[in-house]
Design an enzyme around this catalytic site. Structure first.
Site, short mmCIF file in Angstrom:
data_model
loop_
_atom_site.label_atom_id
_atom_site.label_comp_id
_atom_site.label_asym_id
_atom_site.label_seq_id
_atom_site.Cartn_x
_atom_site.Cartn_y
_atom_site.Cartn_z
CD GLU A 44 -3.18 -0.88 2.02
OE1 GLU A 44 -3.17 -0.28 2.81
OE2 GLU A 44 -4.52 -1.70 1.94
CD GLU B 237 -3.81 -5.87 4.06
OE1 GLU B 237 -4.35 -4.92 4.36
OE2 GLU B 237 -2.08 -5.55 4.40
C1 NOJ Z 1 -4.67 -1.89 5.86
C2 NOJ Z 1 -3.01 -2.53 5.65
O1 NOJ Z 1 -2.11 -3.29 4.93
C3 NOJ Z 1 -2.67 -3.31 6.92
O2 NOJ Z 1 -1.72 -2.80 7.83
C4 NOJ Z 1 -4.08 -2.30 7.22
O3 NOJ Z 1 -3.74 -3.14 9.45
C5 NOJ Z 1 -4.95 -3.11 7.31
N1 NOJ Z 1 -4.81 -2.11 6.19
C6 NOJ Z 1 -6.40 -2.40 8.18
O4 NOJ Z 1 -6.12 -0.69 8.49
#
Ligand code: NOJ
Length: 450
Positions: free
Chosen positions: A175, A362
């Site tokens: 990200e 994710e």
């Molecule tokens: C994306 C991120 O990669 C991760 O580190 C984070 O905890 C989650 N989103 C939830 O916010």
């Protein structure tokens, strides 16, 4: 286990034999042991010490103590029938100063984790950068310094040589829009820098590093599967007014296109006038060298955003209409529960012919969880996952090239600036005792994957 969730109509066979099922984590959020065994300081070690940066003054020094408990946590992954485990490497554990001397104890630690996964038949998926830059490099400008391309390449090569004999799946970066936006523009994540003069170079250097890191991996490990991950939210305008529609197009470019398009060879999105000052960071040849033919793209989706025109918001002239204000169902992060978001995102990225394959690296939700009689029943999370997966299946059945799904996340953990308050895990953690309790969602996932 008490649960009011009915047996899921979802069935993993519907996704096909080869579909990849997994669980995702990140070093800072779980490892703890922030200064153990020769690890150098990262920007999160420094940031969490500053007053008022993290909700309730929380820090990640112990987190879920995965550093010491990796075996029992990987045992839980096994117990839940999860075949693929995505985790990240902490750069400052491997190279305490960011470059130069390698910390063998850091390599040994990740070797133990990787080897234990393999021993249990769990496939390790490595993310090389999940936001924890070595502080020594931040002191030299961090992501705003173009030298980061060399620093990062050196780090990637060390990891590829150390772990590449066993690790087949790699993600270069996690990200980039979030760590550059929150860390170098808004100042709400480490290292806490603000403003366009930090944001623009950080963006371009991150883009250069994604391609440079991927090329380094491919050079050393020609047979490995190489990807990188992007956060993406489905964007819709608040109204049909042309000003809102145009605002939504700009936000979509900022959140969903800014990083992936240069890498696919399409350049930076022209809609983003905020990038006007970018030219001085782009050197001759850069836009060719940022192209890389990834084996897969990791997409990470949680919600949709509704966007309206905003005269007063600098650069982008758009703002998000909060889900709370819209009176829609929300998670503990205040994010809208909107399952179709993941479907629209898959359809959107399917339009890029350059993308070979997508994994959802994710997907998940934070809800308020409670322990009752030593059990944690989390029907909202189960429902969320089921509904999002239904949408993934719909997109897949319509021909989208999605070939895997990783839940965020294994255990409740350190949620960055939000501290330990939002619980995203399918396993509950009592942060006082480090006791784990598998939530109903964990049992549900185990059932799906059985
Ligand atoms: C994306 C991120 O990669 C991760 O580190 C984070 O905890 C989650 N989103 C939830 O916010």
């Amino acid at each position: 286990m008490k649960s009011n969730i009915q047996d899921t109509p979802l069935n993993k066979q519907l996704f096909g034999e080869d579909f990849i099922w997994g669980i995702s984590t990140a070093a800072v959020q779980i490892e703890g042991a922030h200064d153990a065994d020769g690890k150098g300081e990262s920007i999160w070690d420094v940031f969490t010490q500053k007053k008022g940066k993290i909700l309730n003054g929380h820090h990640h020094h112990i987190a879920t103590d995965f550093y010491n408990r990796y075996q029992s946590d990987i045992d839980l992954i096994k117990q839940l029938n999860i075949p693929n485990f995505r985790f990240s490497i902490s750069w400052s554990r491997i190279l305490p100063d960011g470059t130069g001397e390698v910390n063998q104890a850091g390599i040994d630690y990740y070797n133990r984790v990787i080897n234990y996964c393999i021993e249990l038949g769990i496939e390790p998926w490595l993310t090389l950068y999940h936001w924890d830059l070595p502080h020594a490099l931040e002191q030299q400008g961090g992501w705003t310094n173009r030298a980061i391309v060399d620093w990062f390449t050196e780090y990637v090569a060390v990891c590829a040589n150390a772990f590449g004999d066993r690790v087949k799946h790699w993600m270069v970066m996690n990200e980039p829009s979030v760590f550059t936006g929150a860390g170098y523009f808004l100042g709400i994540h480490a290292p806490g820098r603000k403003g366009i003069k930090n944001f623009l170079p950080a963006i371009h250097h991150a883009v250069l590093c994604i391609a440079a890191g991927a090329r380094t991996l491919r050079g050393i490990l020609p047979d490995s599967e190489i990807g990188t991950t992007f956060s993406c939210s489905y964007i819709e305008p608040y109204s049909a007014k042309p000003r809102d529609v145009a605002a939504a197009i700009r936000v979509d470019a900022l959140l969903n296109r800014l990083f992936i398009e240069p890498i696919l060879g399409l350049g930076y999105p022209a809609e983003l006038t905020v990038l006007a000052g970018m030219d001085k960071y782009i050197l001759p040849g850069d836009m060719d060298s940022v192209k890389f033919d990834f084996d897969f793209i990791g997409l990470q989706n949680y919600t949709r955003e509704i966007v309206e025109h905003s005269f007063f918001t600098p650069y982008i002239h758009a703002s998000l209409v909060k889900a709370e204000k819209r009176k829609v169902p929300i998670t503990a992060m205040g994010w809208e529960v909107y399952p179709a978001s993941i479907y629209h995102i898959l359809k959107k990225y399917d339009l890029y012919p350059q993308i070979r394959k997508v994994y959802l690296t994710e997907s998940g939700a934070a809800f308020k969880d409670e322990v009752v009689d030593d059990l944690v029943d989390d029907p909202k999370r189960v429902e969320y996952l089921q509904q999002y997966l239904q949408q993934v299946l719909k997109a897949k059945n319509e021909g989208c090239k999605v070939e895997g799904y990783f839940i965020w996340t294994l255990t409740d953990n350190f949620e960055w600036a939000e501290g330990y308050h939002p619980r995203f895990g399918i396993i509950y953690v009592d942060f006082e005792t480090q006791q784990r309790i598998i939530k109903s969602s964990g049992l549900w996932y185990a059932g799906l994957l059985r």
